[in-house]
Design a protein around this motif. Structure first.
Motif, PDB file in Angstrom:
ATOM      1  N   GLY A  62     -11.563  -4.911  10.675  1.00 11.89           N
ATOM      2  CA  GLY A  62     -10.718  -3.717  10.635  1.00 11.89           C
ATOM      3  C   GLY A  62      -9.531  -3.808  11.575  1.00 11.89           C
ATOM      4  N   PHE A  77      -9.588   1.987   8.898  1.00 11.50           N
ATOM      5  CA  PHE A  77      -9.961   1.431   7.615  1.00 11.50           C
ATOM      6  C   PHE A  77     -10.983   0.337   7.880  1.00 11.50           C
ATOM      7  N   ALA A  78     -12.080   0.766   8.534  1.00 14.55           N
ATOM      8  CA  ALA A  78     -13.084  -0.216   8.938  1.00 14.55           C
ATOM      9  C   ALA A  78     -14.478   0.398   8.917  1.00 14.55           C
ATOM     10  N   PHE A 128      -8.516  -2.259   1.077  1.00 15.20           N
ATOM     11  CA  PHE A 128      -8.869  -3.409   1.925  1.00 15.20           C
ATOM     12  C   PHE A 128      -9.938  -3.075   2.955  1.00 15.20           C
ATOM     13  N   MET A 129     -10.542  -1.877   2.834  1.00 21.54           N
ATOM     14  CA  MET A 129     -11.601  -1.484   3.778  1.00 21.54           C
ATOM     15  C   MET A 129     -12.909  -2.116   3.291  1.00 21.54           C
ATOM     16  N   ILE A 130     -13.290  -3.193   3.941  1.00 19.25           N
ATOM     17  CA  ILE A 130     -14.343  -4.065   3.403  1.00 19.25           C
ATOM     18  C   ILE A 130     -15.334  -4.468   4.496  1.00 19.25           C
ATOM     19  N   MET A 171      -6.939  -9.022   3.999  1.00 18.21           N
ATOM     20  CA  MET A 171      -7.227  -8.089   2.904  1.00 18.21           C
ATOM     21  C   MET A 171      -8.666  -8.158   2.403  1.00 18.21           C
ATOM     22  N   LEU A 213      -4.639   1.798   3.423  1.00 23.46           N
ATOM     23  CA  LEU A 213      -5.355   0.508   3.405  1.00 23.46           C
ATOM     24  C   LEU A 213      -6.728   0.610   2.738  1.00 23.46           C
ATOM     25  N   HIS A 214      -6.958   1.696   2.043  1.00 22.05           N
ATOM     26  CA  HIS A 214      -8.270   1.897   1.421  1.00 22.05           C
ATOM     27  C   HIS A 214      -8.778   0.683   0.623  1.00 22.05           C
ATOM     28  N   LYS A 217      -6.688  -5.688  10.020  1.00 22.35           N
ATOM     29  CA  LYS A 217      -5.990  -4.892   8.988  1.00 22.35           C
ATOM     30  C   LYS A 217      -5.052  -3.893   9.662  1.00 22.35           C
ATOM     31  N   GLY A 265     -11.277  -9.704   4.337  1.00 20.47           N
ATOM     32  CA  GLY A 265     -12.230  -9.898   5.426  1.00 20.47           C
ATOM     33  C   GLY A 265     -12.774  -8.585   5.957  1.00 20.47           C
ATOM     34  N   PRO A 266     -13.784  -8.639   6.841  1.00 20.40           N
ATOM     35  CA  PRO A 266     -14.395  -7.416   7.370  1.00 20.40           C
ATOM     36  C   PRO A 266     -13.784  -6.960   8.695  1.00 20.40           C
ATOM     37  N   CYS A 295     -14.973   0.418   0.608  1.00 21.71           N
ATOM     38  CA  CYS A 295     -14.842   1.862   0.552  1.00 21.71           C
ATOM     39  C   CYS A 295     -14.649   2.300  -0.898  1.00 21.71           C
ATOM     40  N   THR A 326       0.801  -1.227   0.000  1.00 22.33           N
ATOM     41  CA  THR A 326       0.000   0.000   0.000  1.00 22.33           C
ATOM     42  C   THR A 326       0.835   1.280   0.000  1.00 22.33           C
TER      43      THR A 326
END
Lengths: 453, 154
Positions: free
Chosen positions: A287, B45-46, B116-118, A282, B113-114, A290, A284-285, B106, A137
Motif C-alpha cells: 500500500g 488503498f491498502a 490497485f488495492m490488493i 499496481m 486507487l481502488h 501505491k 503488488g500488496p 477491494c 485513475t
C-alpha cells in the motif's frame, strides 16, 4: 515459414486500397476518443465509472497489448484517431488528395534532424510512467492528457511535414514500433529492383492516387516493421502493384536480428523496467508504494520517481551493459561496447512484450467488467443507454490468470534466448549467449515473483 | 524439412524435463488442518496485513474492518466476496482447499486507487512460483541449446 501475400486476396486488396473502410474505422475511433476526452473532463470523478478511464486504460489497453501489437504490429497506428484532425488540416482533405498528392506539404518543414529518433518518445513514455498512478485513475487527468496529445499532434502537423507526431513524439508509438517487429504481419515491397529503378518514387513523394508515405519511410527500403504505420498509402500510390502485405513467421524481423539504435535499445529497457515497476505498484500488496506513486509532489513520490528513473534509465541498462562487457570478456569481438550493448538489446524485445502482456492479463481480466456499465453510462450521470448500467464488477478467469502469465513469460524468455543465440551466432561468439540469457532469466524471475509470487 | 535425430532427441529431452518440472509431485510437508482467523484493516488503498499465509485444509476466517470508507474483499480463485461499511466488520469463512498464491482485492469502489488495492493469500508453498522458476531456468538452457546448430553453422 514461407510468407503469404494477403493482397493476393482480391477483396482484401480492394478493401485496403479504398480509403472508406479505414476512414470509417478512424472516424469511429475519433468518436470514442472525443467521448473519452469529454467524459474525462465533464464526467464523474470516480475512475471505474468513467468512460475515459475504463475504455482507454482497460479496454483499449487490453485490445492494444493482447491483440493489436502481438498480431498486427502497428495495426493500431493505421486507425489511430489522434493524428486525424492534424492530417486533415495538413492535407486540406479528409479522404484522398484533392490535387496531386506529391504537391502536399511542400511548405512544411522537416522535423529537425537531431530529433529524428525516438528519444522524445522515450522521455514522453517515462513522464507518463512517472505520473501513471494519477493518469490511470483520475478521469480529468486522462482527459487533459488525451486533449494535449491531440493538440500536440495538430500542432506538429501544421508545422512539420507528414506524421511527425506519430513517428517522433507519440509516447505510445515508440513501443508499438519496437514490438511490431514480433508481429506475424509485414508490409514490404515485392521486388526491390522495381523500386530502385522507379525514378518518381511515388510511394514516398505521392501522386494523384495518394500522399507520400506519412511515416517518412521509403517502402523499397523497409527491412523491419518499426517505422511502417500500415496506413496503406503506398498501396494506393504504387504504380507497379509492387506492395505486399505478408503473413510471416512471428518475429521474422529478429531472424536475423537487426541491430537496434541506442534510442531503440533504451526503449527496450524503459518498457521492461516499467513492466517491473507497474507490476509492483499496481498488482503488488504494498500500500505504501501505491500511495507514494499517487501522491505527486510528496517526499514519498519523489522517492518513487527517483527509483523509477534510476531503474529504467540507469540500473537496468547499466546491468545489461556490464552483461555485454562480461560477454565481451568471455569471447572478444571487434565491436565497440556501445554497439554490442545495442545489438544484444534486441534480445529484450520478446521478453518486453510478453512482460507487458503478462502484466496486462492480470490487470485487464480483473477490471474489464467495469466496461459494461460504462458503455451504458459513459459520464457516470445515471444513464442506461444499453441496459447494462447496473452490471456488477466481476473479475474474470481469476484462477487461470497466473497460469497464463507464467506461460506467456516463459514463452518470452525462450524467444529472447533464441534471439540472443542468433545475435551471438552473427557475432561468431557463441559464449555471449550465456550472460545475456542469464540477464533475461533474472528479469523473468523478478517478474514471476511480482506477478505470481 | 525433417529434423535430424539429435535435434529431435534434444527437443524430446527438454520437453520431458519441462513436463517433469511442471507436474512432478513434490514432497510437501503435511500439517493438520487448523482454525485460522485474520483481522484485516482496510484503509485507502491498502489491506493490513496485506499478506496472509495458511496451510492447505485450514479453516480460514477473515474479519474485514473498514477504517475509512466502504471497502470490500474479493478473493481470487475462491470467488468469495464480502463488503464492510466504515467502522464495521464483515466476516468470511472458508476452507483453504486450493493451494497456491491468490490475490485478494477491494470489491467496493473506494477511491482513485481502488482497482490497485490488493493483498495476497498464500495457501501452502507457492509451487507455481517455484515450478515457474525451474521452468525459466530450463527455458534459458533450452533456448541456448536449441540455438546451437545455428551457432555451429556460424
Amino acid at each position: 515459414m514461407p510468407k503469404y501475400d494477403l493482397l493476393r486476396i482480391p477483396l482484401l486488396r480492394k478493401t485496403l486500397e479504398s480509403r472508406w473502410p479505414q476512414l470509417i474505422l478512424r472516424a469511429a475511433a475519433l468518436g470514442g476518443f472525443a467521448i473519452a476526452i469529454l467524459a474525462g473532463l465533464l464526467g464523474t470523478r470516480v475512475g471505474n465509472h468513467n468512460f475515459a478511464i475504463v475504455v482507454v486504460w482497460i479496454a483499449w489497453w487490453a485490445a492494444l497489448m493482447l491483440l493489436a501489437v502481438p498480431l498486427l504490429g502497428r495495426g493500431w497506428c493505421a486507425i489511430c484517431p489522434i493524428p486525424m484532425p492534424g492530417e486533415w488540416l495538413q492535407n486540406g482533405a479528409a479522404l484522398g488528395p484533392v490535387q496531386d498528392g506529391s504537391r502536399h506539404g511542400r511548405s512544411l518543414k522537416r522535423f529537425p534532424k537531431s530529433f529524428r529518433n525516438i528519444w522524445m518518445q522515450n522521455v514522453a513514455f517515462t513522464l507518463l510512467a512517472l505520473f501513471s498512478a494519477v493518469i490511470l485513475t483520475r478521469p480529468s487527468v486522462t482527459g487533459w492528457i488525451l486533449l494535449g496529445m491531440l493538440l500536440v499532434a495538430v500542432g506538429a502537423s501544421l508545422v512539420y511535414e507528414r506524421r511527425t507526431f506519430c513517428r517522433y513524439i507519440c509516447p505510445v508509438g515508440g513501443f508499438i514500433g519496437l514490438y511490431s517487429q514480433l508481429a506475424p504481419l509485414e508490409l514490404r515491397v515485392v521486388d526491390t529492383k522495381i523500386c530502385a529503378a522507379h525514378k518518381e518514387k511515388s510511394c514516398y513523394r505521392g501522386n494523384a492516387e495518394g500522399y507520400g508515405c506519412p511515416w517518412d519511410v521509403f517502402p523499397g527500403g523497409l527491412a523491419v516493421n518499426t517505422n511502417c504505420g500500415l496506413c496503406m498509402e503506398c498501396l494506393r500510390t504504387c504504380e507497379y502493384d509492387n506492395i505486399a502485405l505478408n503473413l510471416r513467421a512471428p518475429g521474422a524481423d529478429l531472424d536475423p536480428p537487426h541491430g537496434l539504435k541506442l534510442d531503440e535499445a533504451y526503449k527496450a529497457f524503459i518498457m521492461l523496467g516499467s513492466a517491473l515497476v507497474y507490476s509492483a505498484v499496481m498488482l503488488g500488496p504494498w500500500g505504501a508504494l501505491k500511495t507514494a506513486a499517487y501522491s505527486i509532489g510528496s517526499p514519498a513520490w519523489w522517492g518513487y520517481a527517483l527509483g523509477l528513473l534510476v531503474l529504467i534509465w540507469g540500473l537496468l541498462p547499466g546491468l545489461f551493459y556490464l552483461t555485454t562487457r562480461a560477454a565481451q570478456a568471455l569471447a572478444p569481438v571487434r565491436l565497440p561496447p556501445r554497439k554490442l550493448f545495442a545489438r544484444y538489446a534486441a534480445a529484450l524485445i520478446p521478453l518486453g512484450l510478453t512482460a507487458w502482456i503478462a502484466f496486462s492479463i492480470s490487470f485487464v481480466f480483473a477490471n474489464i467488467s467495469y466496461l459494461w456499465p460504462v458503455l451504458s453510462d459513459p459520464f457516470g450521470w445515471g444513464w442506461d443507454l444499453f441496459g447494462t448500467a447496473g452490471a456488477g464488477w466481476t473479475p474474470y478467469l481469476s484462477l487461470a490468470v497466473p497460469m497464463l502469465q507464467v506461460v506467456v513469460l516463459l514463452g518470452g524468455l525462450f524467444w529472447s534466448g533464441r534471439t540472443a543465440a542468433k545475435i551471438a551466432a552473427e557475432q561468431g561468439a557463441r559464449r555471449h549467449v550465456w550472460p545475456v540469457t542469464g540477464f533475461n532469466t533474472l528479469v523473468t524471475i523478478g517478474l514471476l515473483w511480482l506477478l505470481v509470487g | 524439412m525433417m529434423k535430424s535425430s539429435p535435434a529431435l532427441l534434444r527437443n524430446a529431452v527438454f520437453l520431458a524435463a519441462a513436463l517433469l518440472v511442471a507436474f512432478a509431485p513434490l514432497p510437501l510437508p503435511q500439517t493438520p488442518p487448523a482454525e485460522r482467523t485474520f483481522r484485516i484493516d482496510a484503509t485507502q488503498f491498502a489491506f493490513a496485513p496485506a499478506v496472509l499465509t495458511v496451510n492447505p485444509g485450514d479453516r480460514v476466517t477473515i474479519e474485514l474492518t473498514s477504517l475509512d470508507v466502504v471497502h470490500g474483499l474479493y478473493l481470487d480463485g475462491y470467488d468469495l466476496q464480502i463488503s464492510a461499511d466504515p467502522g464495521q466488520t464483515a466476516t468470511m469463512t472458508f476452507v483453504a482447499d486450493r493451494a497456491g498464491s491468490f490475490r485478494f482485492r477491494c470489491a467496493a469502489t473506494c477511491g482513485d486507487l481502488h482497482p490497485f488495492m490488493i493483498g495476497k493469500l498464500h495457501v501452502g508453498p507457492n509451487t507455481l512460483l517455484w515450478r515457474s522458476i525451474g521452468l525459466a531456468l530450463l527455458a534459458m538452457f533450452a533456448a541456448v541449446m536449441l540455438g546451437m546448430p545455428r551457432l555451429r553453422k556460424a
